[in-house]
Design a protein around this motif. Structure first.
Motif, mmCIF file in Angstrom:
data_model
loop_
_atom_site.group_PDB
_atom_site.id
_atom_site.type_symbol
_atom_site.label_atom_id
_atom_site.label_comp_id
_atom_site.label_asym_id
_atom_site.label_seq_id
_atom_site.Cartn_x
_atom_site.Cartn_y
_atom_site.Cartn_z
ATOM 1 N N UNK A 41 -3.856 9.347 -3.049
ATOM 2 C CA UNK A 41 -3.931 10.809 -3.134
ATOM 3 C C UNK A 41 -3.317 11.337 -4.426
ATOM 4 N N UNK A 42 -2.251 10.681 -4.902
ATOM 5 C CA UNK A 42 -1.550 11.191 -6.093
ATOM 6 C C UNK A 42 -2.025 10.543 -7.386
ATOM 7 N N UNK A 43 -2.864 9.523 -7.265
ATOM 8 C CA UNK A 43 -3.251 8.794 -8.476
ATOM 9 C C UNK A 43 -2.142 7.903 -8.976
ATOM 10 N N UNK A 44 -1.347 7.356 -8.026
ATOM 11 C CA UNK A 44 -0.253 6.412 -8.323
ATOM 12 C C UNK A 44 0.865 7.030 -9.150
ATOM 13 N N UNK A 45 1.188 8.293 -8.884
ATOM 14 C CA UNK A 45 2.332 8.906 -9.562
ATOM 15 C C UNK A 45 3.628 8.228 -9.110
ATOM 16 N N UNK A 589 -10.619 -12.621 -4.563
ATOM 17 C CA UNK A 589 -11.494 -12.628 -5.742
ATOM 18 C C UNK A 589 -12.908 -13.060 -5.370
ATOM 19 N N UNK A 590 -13.008 -14.007 -4.440
ATOM 20 C CA UNK A 590 -14.331 -14.508 -4.024
ATOM 21 C C UNK A 590 -15.147 -13.398 -3.348
ATOM 22 N N UNK A 591 -14.474 -12.561 -2.574
ATOM 23 C CA UNK A 591 -15.173 -11.452 -1.908
ATOM 24 C C UNK A 591 -15.337 -10.269 -2.859
ATOM 25 N N UNK A 592 -14.299 -10.034 -3.660
ATOM 26 C CA UNK A 592 -14.274 -8.866 -4.543
ATOM 27 C C UNK A 592 -13.393 -7.789 -3.935
ATOM 28 N N UNK A 593 -12.433 -7.277 -4.707
ATOM 29 C CA UNK A 593 -11.494 -6.282 -4.205
ATOM 30 C C UNK A 593 -12.219 -5.025 -3.722
ATOM 31 N N UNK A 594 -13.222 -4.601 -4.484
ATOM 32 C CA UNK A 594 -13.947 -3.386 -4.111
ATOM 33 C C UNK A 594 -14.695 -3.584 -2.794
ATOM 34 N N UNK A 595 -15.351 -4.724 -2.652
ATOM 35 C CA UNK A 595 -16.115 -5.025 -1.439
ATOM 36 C C UNK A 595 -15.181 -5.102 -0.230
ATOM 37 N N UNK A 596 -14.019 -5.749 -0.426
ATOM 38 C CA UNK A 596 -13.051 -5.885 0.661
ATOM 39 C C UNK A 596 -12.500 -4.515 1.080
ATOM 40 N N UNK A 597 -12.207 -3.662 0.099
ATOM 41 C CA UNK A 597 -11.676 -2.333 0.430
ATOM 42 C C UNK A 597 -12.725 -1.499 1.158
ATOM 43 N N UNK A 598 -13.997 -1.675 0.802
ATOM 44 C CA UNK A 598 -15.081 -0.963 1.502
ATOM 45 C C UNK A 598 -15.195 -1.444 2.957
ATOM 46 N N UNK A 600 -12.879 -2.687 4.781
ATOM 47 C CA UNK A 600 -11.701 -2.274 5.546
ATOM 48 C C UNK A 600 -11.514 -0.757 5.577
ATOM 49 N N UNK A 601 -12.338 -0.077 4.769
ATOM 50 C CA UNK A 601 -12.255 1.387 4.660
ATOM 51 C C UNK A 601 -10.843 1.841 4.271
ATOM 52 N N UNK A 602 -10.365 1.248 3.204
ATOM 53 C CA UNK A 602 -9.050 1.585 2.676
ATOM 54 C C UNK A 602 -9.135 1.571 1.152
ATOM 55 N N UNK A 603 -8.297 2.363 0.486
ATOM 56 C CA UNK A 603 -8.296 2.411 -0.967
ATOM 57 C C UNK A 603 -7.846 1.095 -1.586
ATOM 58 N N UNK A 604 -8.353 0.804 -2.772
ATOM 59 C CA UNK A 604 -8.004 -0.455 -3.451
ATOM 60 C C UNK A 604 -6.509 -0.531 -3.762
ATOM 61 N N UNK A 605 -5.929 0.609 -4.132
ATOM 62 C CA UNK A 605 -4.498 0.615 -4.481
ATOM 63 C C UNK A 605 -3.652 0.234 -3.262
ATOM 64 N N UNK A 608 -4.097 -3.472 -2.447
ATOM 65 C CA UNK A 608 -3.323 -4.343 -3.349
ATOM 66 C C UNK A 608 -1.852 -4.389 -2.927
ATOM 67 N N UNK A 609 -1.318 -3.241 -2.522
ATOM 68 C CA UNK A 609 0.081 -3.192 -2.073
ATOM 69 C C UNK A 609 0.275 -4.017 -0.802
ATOM 70 N N UNK A 610 -0.674 -3.920 0.117
ATOM 71 C CA UNK A 610 -0.588 -4.690 1.366
ATOM 72 C C UNK A 610 -0.584 -6.185 1.064
ATOM 73 N N UNK A 611 -1.473 -6.604 0.177
ATOM 74 C CA UNK A 611 -1.561 -8.028 -0.198
ATOM 75 C C UNK A 611 -0.247 -8.494 -0.825
ATOM 76 N N UNK A 612 0.298 -7.678 -1.726
ATOM 77 C CA UNK A 612 1.561 -8.044 -2.394
ATOM 78 C C UNK A 612 2.684 -8.213 -1.379
ATOM 79 N N UNK A 613 2.701 -7.366 -0.344
ATOM 80 C CA UNK A 613 3.764 -7.417 0.653
ATOM 81 C C UNK A 613 3.664 -8.648 1.548
ATOM 82 N N UNK A 614 2.462 -8.979 2.014
ATOM 83 C CA UNK A 614 2.364 -10.114 2.951
ATOM 84 C C UNK A 614 2.521 -11.459 2.238
ATOM 85 N N UNK A 615 2.381 -11.456 0.922
ATOM 86 C CA UNK A 615 2.616 -12.702 0.167
ATOM 87 C C UNK A 615 4.101 -13.067 0.171
#
Length: 713
Positions: A41-45, A589-598, A600-605, A608-615
């Motif tokens: 919503x904020x554009x990553x402010x 990467x094999x699926x594509x971040x954009x395809x995966x976000x579509x 899951x119906x969630x924003x790419x940003x 990415x944060x969710x992925x970073x956290x569960x790692x």
């Protein structure tokens, strides 16, 4: 005034960012929550930008409110014209609005108001707007003994007072003089006492208003307050008076020029310049304070986010002379194990007895590190500790720790709650030990103003300083997260959405019901409603929770998205728990971040944060920072020679450089000109508090016990 347009231009944002961010703020969301969980919503402010945005939004709303009030008040007086209304609406600052309002403001009884009471206002207006052939003859018409106008001289004098006030209230004139003073003015300082002081360099000093450094403004202000300095602002008075004359003397009133010019000169010297001088000094002070508060905030944040020293048994050593050195031993989790007082320093000098007692504690508790406070008797204590650990078979290291605020904590209500049976004098040693183990958890117990990494903090606007530092602490705590089962209420109360009362209720619930096993459980805490849960949940951590996502920065609102993602990528929650999310990047990467976000119906940003956290569940971002320097030997200033290369820790960053702990009694100074081969405008772009740096000794002043350092090695 379009507030959105101003914010858009100042922060270089898109319309949707502005609208979304204002909406989020107005809905009562906290800055940490918006920064972390509403990035789409904020554009990553960032949190820093969001706080600046919030402050500007409030300022602009207050400005609009003041404009509305001024227009209403002038209109009620029957004096509002289309031109005045336009000028008020176009004003960009509160100062401009107040300048326009000045002629309509109810004044205290002035020379001009007295002259008006005596019936001289019309004569003043006639002098300004008509070519009166004989001013004495015209003035004689206004002689009135009942109104104490006894002569033409009285009438002319009162008329000049009215003209002087008209000129003084002229917003255009004030704006011109203010801008000239800011552009061409000079600050001039002289000594008001003959005695030597720390303000010697300002005893005969001048510098441009436009270029004077913030820290020099604050130093001059303090010197003036302590009555060592006389300070004034100088500008080209002749240039200003000529400008005013050109504005007020024209073909309509040329015959009255002498009287008008006299009134202008009186207005400038008596009314306008003293007021403008105060404004310029206030502007310089406000700017200097904003800078100092900003520097203080950045230093505090760096200090709070220093890497913790985990899994070490620590001895806190609070140095002193006459009253003895206070000792506290804490285990790996910060739990107090033992306390004592030893007297290795003057005047007792019980060195051997002290060594024997401390060696016994080291042996008994397997102490790894001795944290020595950096206050009075610090280096004498360091020498004692250094000698002692050379006599011990096992490896023990020591470190000098800032003890700023430890005495404030010791006498606080919180310290009394935590250690009711421990003497106040020993609590400082506990704080010193714990602030090495977990700087954030311990330093939040202390008023940020007492942490001691600022400049002139006691001279600053305390309300503004407190507001900024509270924000810094809040952002720092939320960026790390807190363990819901071990955090004190003093740490919990800085989590987004959590008040002091709720923080205490969380601790009370934990004590009554045992450890939390899920984030959802905190909904049962008294007074913690749905809004507070939304704000705080993502920043809470529960090690060993039933749901491993409760030990990550993934917000509960995204749990279903995270579980669906794990299914798509061939993982399970047990993989998160066992830290088996190893090749997730290649799968995404094999699926594509954009395809995966579509899917899951969630924003790419957010994805990415969710992925970073569960790692890295349970990750402490501070652990990736620079570890503090642990020492086994001591240096004296007598050991320091020019040309030496030393390793040190940045203790404080100021506008003119940085102070570095190189292991001697006083920190060395790296002037900003010695930080880089290129020009350094702001030392904070080069170093932060806690950084480990290599420095070269370029000067040693034995008399003043000062060491000059360079990073240009």
């Amino acid at each position: 005034m379009n507030i959105n347009d101003i914010l858009k231009k100042e922060f270089n944002l898109r319309d949707e960012q502005i609208n979304n961010t204002i909406k989020l703020i107005d809905e009562g969301n906290t800055i940490p929550f918006i920064a972390r969980y509403r990035k789409e919503m904020t554009g990553e402010m960032s949190d820093v930008t969001l706080r600046a945005f919030y402050d500007k939004l409030i300022y602009l709303r207050n400005l609009q409110s003041r404009k509305d009030d001024v227009i209403r008040i002038i209109e009620e007086q029957g004096k509002l014209t289309p031109e005045i209304k336009v000028n008020v609406e176009k004003a960009n600052t509160l100062q401009e609005v107040e300048d326009i309002y000045a002629p309509y403001k109810q004044k205290k009884r002035t020379r001009a108001t007295i002259a008006k009471e005596r019936g001289l206002e019309q004569l003043a207006l006639d002098l300004l707007n008509q070519n009166i052939k004989n001013i004495n003859e015209e003035s004689s018409k206004y002689i009135n003994e009942e109104k104490e106008v006894n002569s033409t001289e009285d009438a002319i004098k009162g008329t000049m007072d009215i003209i002087a006030e008209i000129v003084s209230d002229d917003a255009k004139i004030r704006k011109y003089i203010r801008e000239l003073a800011l552009r061409e003015g000079v600050i001039v300082t002289k000594n008001s006492k003959e005695e030597k002081s720390v303000y010697d360099m300002y005893y005969d000093y001048s510098e441009s208003v436009r270029t004077i450094a913030p820290h020099r403004v604050l130093a001059i202000n303090r010197g003036e307050k302590e009555d060592f300095l006389k300070v004034k602002v100088e500008i080209n008075n002749e240039k200003v008076i000529n400008y005013i004359i050109n504005e007020y003397v024209n073909d309509k009133n040329l015959k009255n020029k002498e009287v008008i010019v006299s009134a202008i000169e009186d207005s400038y010297k008596r009314l306008i310049f003293p007021s403008i001088e105060r404004e310029i000094r206030n502007t310089l002070t406000e700017n200097a304070q904003e800078r100092a508060i900003s520097v203080f905030g950045k230093n505090v944040k760096s200090l709070l986010l220093q890497a913790p020293v985990k899994d070490k048994v620590v001895m806190g050593f609070d140095p002193a002379f006459r009253t003895g050195c206070k000792i506290a031993v804490v285990d790996k989790n910060g739990k107090l194990l033992d306390t004592t007082t030893v007297y290795p320093t003057e005047p007792q000098n019980k060195v051997e007895e002290s060594k024997k007692e401390l060696k016994a504690l080291i042996e008994k508790y397997n102490i790894d590190i001795i944290a020595i406070g950096n206050g009075t008797a610090s280096r004498e204590s360091e020498k004692f500790v250094s000698d002692m650990i050379k006599e011990i078979d096992r490896e023990v290291q020591y470190i000098i720790v800032s003890e700023a605020g430890a005495s404030v904590y010791s006498a606080s209500e919180l310290a009394n709650e935590e250690h009711p049976d421990i003497n106040v004098s020993l609590r400082g040693a506990i704080s010193i030990a714990r602030r090495l183990q977990d700087p954030l958890a311990e330093l939040v117990k202390i008023d940020p103003k007492s942490i001691g990494v600022g400049q002139y903090q006691h001279d600053l606007n305390q309300k503004k300083l407190e507001g900024v530092l509270d924000g810094v602490v809040e952002d720092s705590v939320n960026s790390v997260g807190v363990d819901l089962n071990t955090a004190s209420y003093s740490l919990l109360e800085h989590i987004a959405g959590i008040s002091k009362t709720i923080a205490k209720n969380i601790v009370a619930y934990r004590e009554e019901n045992g450890d939390f096993t899920s984030r959802a459980q905190i909904k049962k805490v008294k007074r913690l409603g749905p809004q507070a849960f939304t704000q705080c949940a993502g920043f809470m951590r529960i090690e060993g929770a039933k749901n491993p996502l409760d030990n990550t920065g993934v917000h509960p609102e995204s749990y279903d998205i995270c579980k669906n993602m794990l299914d798509i990528l061939g993982y399970s929650l047990s993989d998160v728990e066992n830290k088996n999310i190893t090749d997730i990047d290649s799968k995404v990467e094999a699926i594509g971040m954009k395809e995966l976000s579509n899917k899951l119906q969630v924003g790419e940003v957010t994805l990415k944060d969710i992925i970073a956290e569960i790692k890295k569940p349970g990750r402490d971002p501070r652990e990736e920072g620079i570890k503090p320097i642990l020492r086994t030997d001591v240096l004296k200033i007598e050991d320091i020679k020019e040309g030496m290369i030393l390793k040190g820790t940045i203790r404080n960053v100021v506008d003119f450089g940085a102070f570095v702990d190189i292991g001697i009694k006083n920190d060395g100074l790296v002037h900003k000109s010695e930080m880089s081969k290129g020009y350094v405008k702001d030392p904070m772009t080069i170093v932060t508090v806690g950084d480990i740096v290599d420095v070269k000794v370029i000067g040693v002043d034995m008399n003043k016990k000062r060491v000059a350092l360079s990073m240009k090695i």
